[in-house]
Design a protein around this motif. Structure first.
Motif, mmCIF file in Angstrom:
data_model
loop_
_atom_site.group_PDB
_atom_site.id
_atom_site.type_symbol
_atom_site.label_atom_id
_atom_site.label_comp_id
_atom_site.label_asym_id
_atom_site.label_seq_id
_atom_site.Cartn_x
_atom_site.Cartn_y
_atom_site.Cartn_z
ATOM 1 N N PHE A 126 -5.933 -9.316 3.510
ATOM 2 C CA PHE A 126 -7.160 -8.588 3.815
ATOM 3 C C PHE A 126 -7.687 -7.996 2.518
ATOM 4 O O PHE A 126 -6.917 -7.740 1.587
ATOM 5 C CB PHE A 126 -6.885 -7.448 4.799
ATOM 6 C CG PHE A 126 -6.774 -7.858 6.248
ATOM 7 C CD1 PHE A 126 -6.516 -9.158 6.635
ATOM 8 C CD2 PHE A 126 -6.928 -6.915 7.241
ATOM 9 C CE1 PHE A 126 -6.408 -9.523 7.963
ATOM 10 C CE2 PHE A 126 -6.826 -7.263 8.581
ATOM 11 C CZ PHE A 126 -6.570 -8.564 8.942
ATOM 12 N N ASP A 170 -8.894 -5.251 -0.224
ATOM 13 C CA ASP A 170 -8.433 -3.897 -0.536
ATOM 14 C C ASP A 170 -9.190 -2.902 0.336
ATOM 15 O O ASP A 170 -10.357 -3.107 0.669
ATOM 16 C CB ASP A 170 -8.664 -3.576 -2.011
ATOM 17 C CG ASP A 170 -7.743 -4.368 -2.932
ATOM 18 O OD1 ASP A 170 -6.718 -4.889 -2.450
ATOM 19 O OD2 ASP A 170 -8.069 -4.457 -4.135
ATOM 20 N N TYR A 180 -8.201 -1.901 3.430
ATOM 21 C CA TYR A 180 -7.833 -1.967 4.836
ATOM 22 C C TYR A 180 -6.523 -1.246 5.138
ATOM 23 O O TYR A 180 -6.199 -1.000 6.288
ATOM 24 C CB TYR A 180 -7.748 -3.421 5.320
ATOM 25 C CG TYR A 180 -9.098 -4.002 5.641
ATOM 26 C CD1 TYR A 180 -9.550 -4.048 6.951
ATOM 27 C CD2 TYR A 180 -9.921 -4.475 4.646
ATOM 28 C CE1 TYR A 180 -10.788 -4.573 7.256
ATOM 29 C CE2 TYR A 180 -11.165 -5.009 4.937
ATOM 30 C CZ TYR A 180 -11.598 -5.046 6.239
ATOM 31 O OH TYR A 180 -12.825 -5.563 6.536
ATOM 32 N N LEU A 237 -3.326 -2.230 4.595
ATOM 33 C CA LEU A 237 -2.146 -2.985 4.998
ATOM 34 C C LEU A 237 -0.964 -2.592 4.124
ATOM 35 O O LEU A 237 -1.096 -2.499 2.904
ATOM 36 C CB LEU A 237 -2.382 -4.491 4.847
ATOM 37 C CG LEU A 237 -2.758 -5.237 6.122
ATOM 38 C CD1 LEU A 237 -4.077 -4.770 6.659
ATOM 39 C CD2 LEU A 237 -2.747 -6.711 5.882
ATOM 40 N N PRO A 248 -3.278 -0.521 10.647
ATOM 41 C CA PRO A 248 -2.818 -1.726 9.990
ATOM 42 C C PRO A 248 -1.302 -1.826 9.875
ATOM 43 O O PRO A 248 -0.787 -2.793 9.329
ATOM 44 C CB PRO A 248 -3.447 -1.598 8.603
ATOM 45 C CG PRO A 248 -3.384 -0.125 8.319
ATOM 46 C CD PRO A 248 -3.637 0.532 9.656
ATOM 47 N N CYS A 252 0.226 -5.057 11.436
ATOM 48 C CA CYS A 252 -0.600 -6.269 11.345
ATOM 49 C C CYS A 252 0.257 -7.413 10.790
ATOM 50 O O CYS A 252 0.813 -7.315 9.697
ATOM 51 C CB CYS A 252 -1.807 -6.004 10.464
ATOM 52 S SG CYS A 252 -3.020 -7.318 10.520
#
Length: 168
Positions: A11, A13, A15, A17, A158, A161
């Motif tokens: 994803f 940068d 987000y 995660l 996230p 995920c």
């Protein structure tokens, strides 16, 4: 059959995660949701490139999604021209997204057909009662299967995920 491999998706940068694989979901966490679901969304692409999305009934069995319908439906005509599809469940927070290929198939009534008829029992309350021989004719009764290639899933974005890759 072994399950798919799991890792973090890519994803942009911002987000959030996690960089580690701590907290990834397992396929054993995700697959039962595909089995239990009653309503699915199928996205395909029209020959002119426009997207098409439709709710579908179907069953997840043996690591594949089986559904049926007339060969004249828009989604069937789309997948005959381009088999790449996305299958999703209804929730936007308990997410399962499956990418794969949809192809026509048939089911022998004594084996797969019987198992499909049993799995489709979840729709008996909606007056849909396919018999084991429903998908055995020359046209397969409109039966199609989606063989997964990738999937994304999360329940707490996230943090968990997870991307799943099949066949690797």
């Amino acid at each position: 059959m072994t399950g798919p491999s799991a890792d973090r998706p890519e994803f942009p940068d911002g987000y959030g995660l996690p960089e580690s694989t701590d907290g990834l979901l397992t396929w054993a966490d995700v697959e039962p949701k595909l089995v239990a679901a009653k309503h699915y969304w199928l996205a395909s692409v029209r020959p002119d490139g426009r997207p098409h999305s439709v709710p579908r009934w179907g069953v997840w069995l043996d690591g594949r999604f089986y559904y049926d319908g007339a060969p004249t439906t828009r989604h069937t005509r789309n997948t005959e021209a381009n088999p790449h599809v996305t299958l999703t469940l209804e929730s936007g927070t308990d997410v399962v997204i499956v990418e794969g290929r949809s192809t026509a198939t048939r089911a022998d009534p004594a084996t797969l057909g019987a198992r499909l008829a049993e799995a489709f029992a979840k729709y008996h309350g909606d007056d849909y009662h396919p018999e084991a021989d429903a998908w055995s004719g020359a046209d397969g009764g409109g039966l199609r299967q989606i063989v997964p290639e990738r999937a994304l899933a999360w329940t707490s974005f996230p943090a968990d995920c997870t991307r799943f890759r099949f066949g690797r």
